[in-house]
Design an enzyme around this catalytic site. Structure first.
Site, PDB file in Angstrom:
ATOM      1  N   LYS A  89       0.862  -1.190   0.000  1.00 16.27           N
ATOM      2  CA  LYS A  89       0.000   0.000   0.000  1.00 16.27           C
ATOM      3  C   LYS A  89       0.891   1.230   0.000  1.00 16.27           C
ATOM      4  CE  LYS A  89      -4.059   1.952   0.515  1.00 16.27           C
ATOM      5  NZ  LYS A  89      -3.789   2.617  -0.778  1.00 16.27           N
ATOM      6  N   GLN A 110       7.183   4.030   3.932  1.00 19.95           N
ATOM      7  CA  GLN A 110       5.801   3.554   3.964  1.00 19.95           C
ATOM      8  C   GLN A 110       5.656   2.267   4.789  1.00 19.95           C
ATOM      9  OE1 GLN A 110       3.731   5.580   1.662  1.00 19.95           O
ATOM     10  NE2 GLN A 110       2.063   4.826   2.926  1.00 19.95           N
ATOM     11  N   LYS A 113       5.415   3.474   8.421  1.00 17.75           N
ATOM     12  CA  LYS A 113       4.198   4.280   8.570  1.00 17.75           C
ATOM     13  C   LYS A 113       2.968   3.373   8.610  1.00 17.75           C
ATOM     14  CE  LYS A 113       3.997   7.581   5.699  1.00 17.75           C
ATOM     15  NZ  LYS A 113       3.780   8.653   4.721  1.00 17.75           N
ATOM     16  N   LYS A 125       5.468   2.141  -3.026  1.00 16.30           N
ATOM     17  CA  LYS A 125       5.297   3.483  -3.586  1.00 16.30           C
ATOM     18  C   LYS A 125       5.524   3.404  -5.084  1.00 16.30           C
ATOM     19  CE  LYS A 125       4.442   7.764  -2.345  1.00 16.30           C
ATOM     20  NZ  LYS A 125       3.636   8.281  -1.228  1.00 16.30           N
ATOM     21  N   GLY A 164      -3.185   8.214  -3.989  1.00 14.89           N
ATOM     22  CA  GLY A 164      -2.659   9.493  -4.464  1.00 14.89           C
ATOM     23  C   GLY A 164      -1.364   9.879  -3.763  1.00 14.89           C
ATOM     24  N   ASP A 165      -0.750  10.905  -4.255  1.00 17.56           N
ATOM     25  CA  ASP A 165       0.409  11.553  -3.635  1.00 17.56           C
ATOM     26  C   ASP A 165       0.592  12.868  -4.393  1.00 17.56           C
ATOM     27  OD1 ASP A 165       2.744  11.089  -1.655  1.00 17.56           O
ATOM     28  OD2 ASP A 165       3.803  11.732  -3.440  1.00 17.56           O
ATOM     29  N   THR A 208      -5.175  13.052   5.644  1.00 17.63           N
ATOM     30  CA  THR A 208      -3.771  13.265   6.005  1.00 17.63           C
ATOM     31  C   THR A 208      -3.624  14.578   6.784  1.00 17.63           C
ATOM     32  OG1 THR A 208      -3.168  12.096   3.992  1.00 17.63           O
ATOM     33  CG2 THR A 208      -1.405  13.262   5.129  1.00 17.63           C
ATOM     34  N   ASN A 239      -3.104  18.836  -1.154  1.00 13.83           N
ATOM     35  CA  ASN A 239      -4.080  18.092  -0.355  1.00 13.83           C
ATOM     36  C   ASN A 239      -3.754  18.117   1.139  1.00 13.83           C
ATOM     37  OD1 ASN A 239      -4.514  15.041   0.826  1.00 13.83           O
ATOM     38  ND2 ASN A 239      -6.327  15.865  -0.174  1.00 13.83           N
ATOM     39  N   SER A 375      -7.055   5.253   3.993  1.00 19.56           N
ATOM     40  CA  SER A 375      -7.074   4.424   2.785  1.00 19.56           C
ATOM     41  C   SER A 375      -7.352   2.968   3.158  1.00 19.56           C
ATOM     42  CB  SER A 375      -5.725   4.500   2.072  1.00 19.56           C
ATOM     43  OG  SER A 375      -5.645   5.664   1.304  1.00 19.56           O
TER      44      SER A 375
HETATM   45  P1  NDP Z   1      -0.136  17.878  -3.724  1.00 16.74           P
HETATM   46  O1  NDP Z   1       0.355  17.604  -5.081  1.00 16.74           O
HETATM   47  O2  NDP Z   1      -1.588  17.967  -3.474  1.00 16.74           O
HETATM   48  O3  NDP Z   1       0.535  19.224  -3.171  1.00 16.74           O
HETATM   49  C1  NDP Z   1       1.912  19.367  -3.079  1.00 16.74           C
HETATM   50  C2  NDP Z   1       2.223  20.780  -2.623  1.00 16.74           C
HETATM   51  O4  NDP Z   1       3.628  20.891  -2.398  1.00 16.74           O
HETATM   52  C3  NDP Z   1       1.876  21.828  -3.666  1.00 16.74           C
HETATM   53  O5  NDP Z   1       1.580  23.027  -3.014  1.00 16.74           O
HETATM   54  C4  NDP Z   1       3.175  21.936  -4.461  1.00 16.74           C
HETATM   55  O6  NDP Z   1       3.330  23.172  -5.139  1.00 16.74           O
HETATM   56  C5  NDP Z   1       4.193  21.804  -3.353  1.00 16.74           C
HETATM   57  N1  NDP Z   1       5.445  21.229  -3.882  1.00 16.74           N
HETATM   58  C6  NDP Z   1       5.592  20.074  -4.561  1.00 16.74           C
HETATM   59  N2  NDP Z   1       6.873  19.889  -4.916  1.00 16.74           N
HETATM   60  C7  NDP Z   1       7.531  20.949  -4.450  1.00 16.74           C
HETATM   61  C8  NDP Z   1       8.873  21.362  -4.499  1.00 16.74           C
HETATM   62  N3  NDP Z   1       9.808  20.607  -5.107  1.00 16.74           N
HETATM   63  N4  NDP Z   1       9.209  22.530  -3.892  1.00 16.74           N
HETATM   64  C9  NDP Z   1       8.268  23.296  -3.276  1.00 16.74           C
HETATM   65  N5  NDP Z   1       6.968  22.960  -3.200  1.00 16.74           N
HETATM   66  C10 NDP Z   1       6.605  21.820  -3.784  1.00 16.74           C
HETATM   67  O7  NDP Z   1       0.536  16.760  -2.787  1.00 16.74           O
HETATM   68  P2  NDP Z   1       0.086  16.273  -1.349  1.00 16.74           P
HETATM   69  O8  NDP Z   1      -0.439  17.384  -0.546  1.00 16.74           O
HETATM   70  O9  NDP Z   1      -0.725  15.046  -1.527  1.00 16.74           O
HETATM   71  O10 NDP Z   1       1.490  15.772  -0.753  1.00 16.74           O
HETATM   72  C11 NDP Z   1       2.376  16.656  -0.046  1.00 16.74           C
HETATM   73  C12 NDP Z   1       3.357  15.828   0.756  1.00 16.74           C
HETATM   74  O11 NDP Z   1       2.649  14.998   1.685  1.00 16.74           O
HETATM   75  C13 NDP Z   1       4.230  14.874  -0.049  1.00 16.74           C
HETATM   76  O12 NDP Z   1       5.494  14.739   0.596  1.00 16.74           O
HETATM   77  C14 NDP Z   1       3.489  13.546   0.057  1.00 16.74           C
HETATM   78  O13 NDP Z   1       4.332  12.439  -0.135  1.00 16.74           O
HETATM   79  C15 NDP Z   1       3.010  13.637   1.501  1.00 16.74           C
HETATM   80  N6  NDP Z   1       1.881  12.787   1.845  1.00 16.74           N
HETATM   81  C16 NDP Z   1       0.686  12.892   1.180  1.00 16.74           C
HETATM   82  C17 NDP Z   1      -0.381  12.104   1.554  1.00 16.74           C
HETATM   83  C18 NDP Z   1      -1.733  12.263   0.955  1.00 16.74           C
HETATM   84  O14 NDP Z   1      -2.670  11.625   1.455  1.00 16.74           O
HETATM   85  N7  NDP Z   1      -1.916  13.090  -0.061  1.00 16.74           N
HETATM   86  C19 NDP Z   1      -0.234  11.067   2.609  1.00 16.74           C
HETATM   87  C20 NDP Z   1       1.030  11.106   3.289  1.00 16.74           C
HETATM   88  C21 NDP Z   1       2.044  11.909   2.882  1.00 16.74           C
HETATM   89  P3  NDP Z   1       2.890  23.309  -6.696  1.00 16.74           P
HETATM   90  O15 NDP Z   1       1.404  23.456  -6.670  1.00 16.74           O
HETATM   91  O16 NDP Z   1       3.620  24.514  -7.161  1.00 16.74           O
HETATM   92  O17 NDP Z   1       3.363  22.049  -7.366  1.00 16.74           O
END
Ligand code: NDP
Length: 443
Positions: A89, A110, A113, A125, A164-165, A208, A239, A375
């Site tokens: 997962k 993961q 976690k 992943k 998603g991610d 999350t 997200n 999830s």
């Molecule tokens: P999203 O794609 O929804 O959002 C990512 C955010 O981070 C956006 O604001 C994006 O900006 C910014 N971002 C991405 N890459 C960079 C970078 N290189 N430098 C600066 N800002 C950046 O992703 P999520 O919110 O889903 O995920 C965010 C983090 O949380 C990740 O590390 C993910 O692995 C982790 N995570 C997510 C989960 C989930 O349920 N969604 C669960 C557990 C962990 P921009 O819009 O400009 O791209």
């Protein structure tokens, strides 16, 4: 050399071109030293060597055609790291920076976690170096279909359940699911984060971010502080960030910042979460648009961690966004808690600064586990062909996050590492996986 040091040295030699994976593995192996170096059974059964090597890693080409008829080829990945405690997962990341090192670091994290959630899910992943930015809806659909044309061979409701991610939200999960069903003729919970009309779980979108705030609230309460009125800095506006800001605001905290990959916004009146949702979830625009809603807020290029002052920091964007100089400044300017919403947003040196300066610090494998936990609840609902109410799921999520906190805290106390949640989270996550691997023999 101790057992864990030897495994780490071998891992560095073998994976010398994978810095993110080495960084994640080093943190885990160092934290596990008190357990694995004092119990010869682990060395005798090669447990660490097996743990740091994925059970399987799949790389494949993804050819797709853009709106102008041009052919593009991206690279797809799925790393199935460990299935000792349940089906693989873990999410799918769509971002140009994606490579094997990043997918392996995420898949490795993961494992622990997923174990911490207390639910029966293994670690994996995947993703692609495809950049969703600026693509039309039809291009996104064709890319997702092309991705699934290969991925479907390796996933399944009892085998491997992606989610998603970064770059993969409800729209992408919908297209991936549609193609899986088309190819296999099976209606099963092969992906989570699905739309509510075809097997998605209520509260998965929020999970999350909400989970991050639930564990932060418990951490503060346990240390004589309150989330209400706390001055909170958030990075990211995706997200995780959006729903962390929403829950923190509901609980009376003042969220003063959010960001994207080009810059950050500071709003001393408290971030207007509905405006961020409109900009990012609906219009898919840059965060600088926030000033059109709130002209008194300020927008700056660069990283939010360059000059923000806060009491609680919730980094929710991406890996290694908080570096040593950021951590030193945060610690000096009154920040007393950092809980990671993203995966590994704090680099190794910055983590050490927080630990040395008694800033309470919860690593992402514990604090962002609410997403994968929910999830797993979605998988449960799919398998019994039922769905629970928002409140039922949210209550379970809160219970899971509070359990993670105390589970981690107990491990800290048992190994004489009070308030070192890096040690606590890694050991607590490891024990269940290690027990399962020992019981299942050398496989
Ligand atoms: P999203 O794609 O929804 O959002 C990512 C955010 O981070 C956006 O604001 C994006 O900006 C910014 N971002 C991405 N890459 C960079 C970078 N290189 N430098 C600066 N800002 C950046 O992703 P999520 O919110 O889903 O995920 C965010 C983090 O949380 C990740 O590390 C993910 O692995 C982790 N995570 C997510 C989960 C989930 O349920 N969604 C669960 C557990 C962990 P921009 O819009 O400009 O791209």
């Amino acid at each position: 050399m101790t057992y864990s040091q030897r495994v780490l040295a071998d891992l560095k030699e073998k994976n010398f071109d994978q810095p993110e994976f080495i960084q994640a593995a080093q943190e885990v192996l160092e934290a596990l030293a008190p357990v694995v170096d004092t119990n010869p059974k682990y060395e005798k059964t090669g447990l660490l060597e097996r743990l740091v090597e994925p059970e399987r890693q799949i790389m494949f080409r993804i050819p797709w055609v853009d709106d102008n008829g041009n052919v593009h080829v991206n690279r797809g990945y799925r790393v199935q790291f460990n299935s000792a405690i349940g089906p693989y997962k873990g999410g799918l990341r769509l971002h140009p920076s994606v490579n094997l090192s990043i997918i392996k670091f995420l898949g490795f994290e993961q494992i622990f976690k997923n174990s911490l959630t207390g639910l029966p899910i293994g670690g994996a992943k995947g993703g692609s170096d495809f950049d969703p930015k600026g693509k039309s809806d039809m291009e996104i659909m064709r890319f997702c279909q092309a991705f699934m044309n290969e991925l479907y061979k390796y996933v399944g409701a009892d085998e491997d359940v992606p989610a998603g991610d970064i770059g993969t939200g409800a729209r992408e999960v919908g297209y991936l699911y549609g193609q899986y069903k088309k190819l296999t003729n099976r209606s099963e919970g092969v992906l989570t984060g699905k739309g509510l009309s075809f097997g998605g779980s209520l509260a998965r979108t929020e999970a999350t971010g909400y989970g991050l705030v639930y564990i932060t609230e418990e951490l503060l309460k346990d240390h004589g502080k309150k989330i209400k009125d706390a001055r909170i800095a958030v990075s990211g506006s995706g997200n995780v960030a959006i729903y962390a800001m929403e829950k923190a605001t509901q609980l009376g905290a003042k969220v003063i910042s959010c960001s994207d990959s080009t810059g950050y916004v500071i709003d001393e009146n408290g971030i207007d979460v509905e405006a961020v949702k409109q900009i990012k979830e609906v219009d898919r625009k840059r965060i600088s648009e926030y000033l059109n809603y709130h002209p008194n807020a300020t927008y700056h290029e660069g990283s939010v961690w360059d000059d923000i002052e806060c009491e609680v920091a919730l980094p929710c964007a991406t890996q290694n966004e908080i570096r040593k100089e950021h951590a030193e400044r945060l610690a000096k300017t009154g920040c007393y808690a950092v809980c990671e919403g993203a995966n590994m947003p704090t680099d190794a040196e910055a983590t050490q600064v927080f630990l040395d300066s008694s800033v309470l610090f919860i690593p992402g494998k514990a604090s962002n586990a609410g997403g994968v936990a929910t999830s797993a609840l979605e998988m449960g609902q799919n398998s019994i062909r039922s769905s629970w109410t928002f409140d039922e799921v949210d209550t379970k999520l809160k219970g899971i996050m509070i359990n993670i906190y105390y589970h981690m805290k107990e491990a800290c106390e048992e190994f004489d590492a009070k308030d070192n949640f890096v040690v606590g989270a890694n050991i607590a996550g490891f024990m269940k996986v290690a027990d399962a691997m020992m019981a299942q023999g050398i496989v």
